[in-house]
Design an enzyme around this catalytic site. Structure first.
Site, PDB file in Angstrom:
ATOM      1  N   ILE A  32       0.855  -1.187   0.000  1.00  0.00           N
ATOM      2  CA  ILE A  32       0.000   0.000   0.000  1.00  0.00           C
ATOM      3  C   ILE A  32       0.889   1.234   0.000  1.00  0.00           C
ATOM      4  O   ILE A  32       1.903   1.283   0.695  1.00  0.00           O
ATOM      5  CB  ILE A  32      -0.916   0.010   1.231  1.00  0.00           C
ATOM      6  CG1 ILE A  32      -1.865  -1.203   1.202  1.00  0.00           C
ATOM      7  CG2 ILE A  32      -1.728   1.306   1.319  1.00  0.00           C
ATOM      8  CD1 ILE A  32      -2.639  -1.413   2.481  1.00  0.00           C
ATOM      9  N   CYS A  33       0.529   2.207  -0.813  1.00  0.00           N
ATOM     10  CA  CYS A  33       1.210   3.506  -0.830  1.00  0.00           C
ATOM     11  C   CYS A  33       2.708   3.339  -1.152  1.00  0.00           C
ATOM     12  O   CYS A  33       3.058   2.641  -2.110  1.00  0.00           O
ATOM     13  CB  CYS A  33       0.988   4.205   0.510  1.00  0.00           C
ATOM     14  SG  CYS A  33       1.346   5.966   0.528  1.00  0.00           S
TER      15      CYS A  33
END
Length: 208
Positions: free
Chosen positions: A80-81
């Site tokens: 994520i991210c």
């Protein structure tokens, strides 16, 4: 992680030790397992984001060795991210389509990944996404892969995830001037991320 928690998946937070780690928001988080205690074979390896933490992990041989090892056998390798940079630096995105948060996603090819600008990108058993809110999309997508679409829909309803953003400025394409200002205001952070990506690419033998 909320989606997987609602599904009652067994979740472990893994780090070198069990000394609390402070997040970018100033919240202390304590690992539930150390690298040594973590099982060798995982259903899901998920690497979260946080710019400076991701850069530090990319430059940490112990973290890179751990991720490369567990990621080589995990059924799903996800991020994520800015976590996309971290797993890429560990060699887990070589020749895979992938994404990360928009501020640094252009660095993925330096480590052998093919950048695809989508909120959630799936390539074989790799699942990556953009920043923060895209993590909810990834969680629901992963829930469907693990337990089926009906279960994922139930989780989405429990979370009441039906986004209606107050502004249309959630991507660089929607807000190019704001995006440019953010990039101009963070040259040191950008240079740190690029330096770590270039060093990782060199370790991985990537030539562009």
């Amino acid at each position: 992680m909320t989606a997987l928690n609602i599904l009652r998946c067994r979740i472990n937070l893994v780090w070198k030790d069990k000394v609390p780690v402070v997040t970018e928001l100033g919240l202390p988080i304590t690992a539930t397992q150390t690298f040594v205690e973590c099982p060798r074979d995982l259903d899901v390896l998920m690497v979260p984001g946080g710019m400076l933490g991701s850069v530090a992990c990319m430059n940490d041989p112990e973290v890179m060795t751990f991720l490369a090892d567990r990621g080589s056998r995990a059924k799903w390798v996800t991020s994520i991210c800015t976590g996309g940079l971290t797993i890429a630096a560990a060699g887990l995105l070589k020749s895979y389509d992938a994404n990360a948060t928009w501020t640094i996603s252009h660095l993925l090819p330096l480590m052998g990944a093919r950048h695809v600008d989508k909120r959630v990108v799936i390539d074989r058993n790799r699942m990556t996404c953009g920043g923060v809110t895209a993590g909810i999309d990834l969680g629901l997508t992963l829930a469907a892969k693990l337990r089926g679409e009906d279960a994922a829909k139930r989780v989405q309803l429990i979370m009441e995830y039906a986004p209606e953003p107050p502004f249309q400025s959630g991507t660089p394409a929607q807000a190019p001037q704001i995006a440019a200002a953010i990039r101009e205001a963070t040259p040191w952070m950008q240079s740190q991320a690029r330096g770590a990506a270039e060093a990782a690419g060199k370790r991985l033998g990537i030539s562009l």
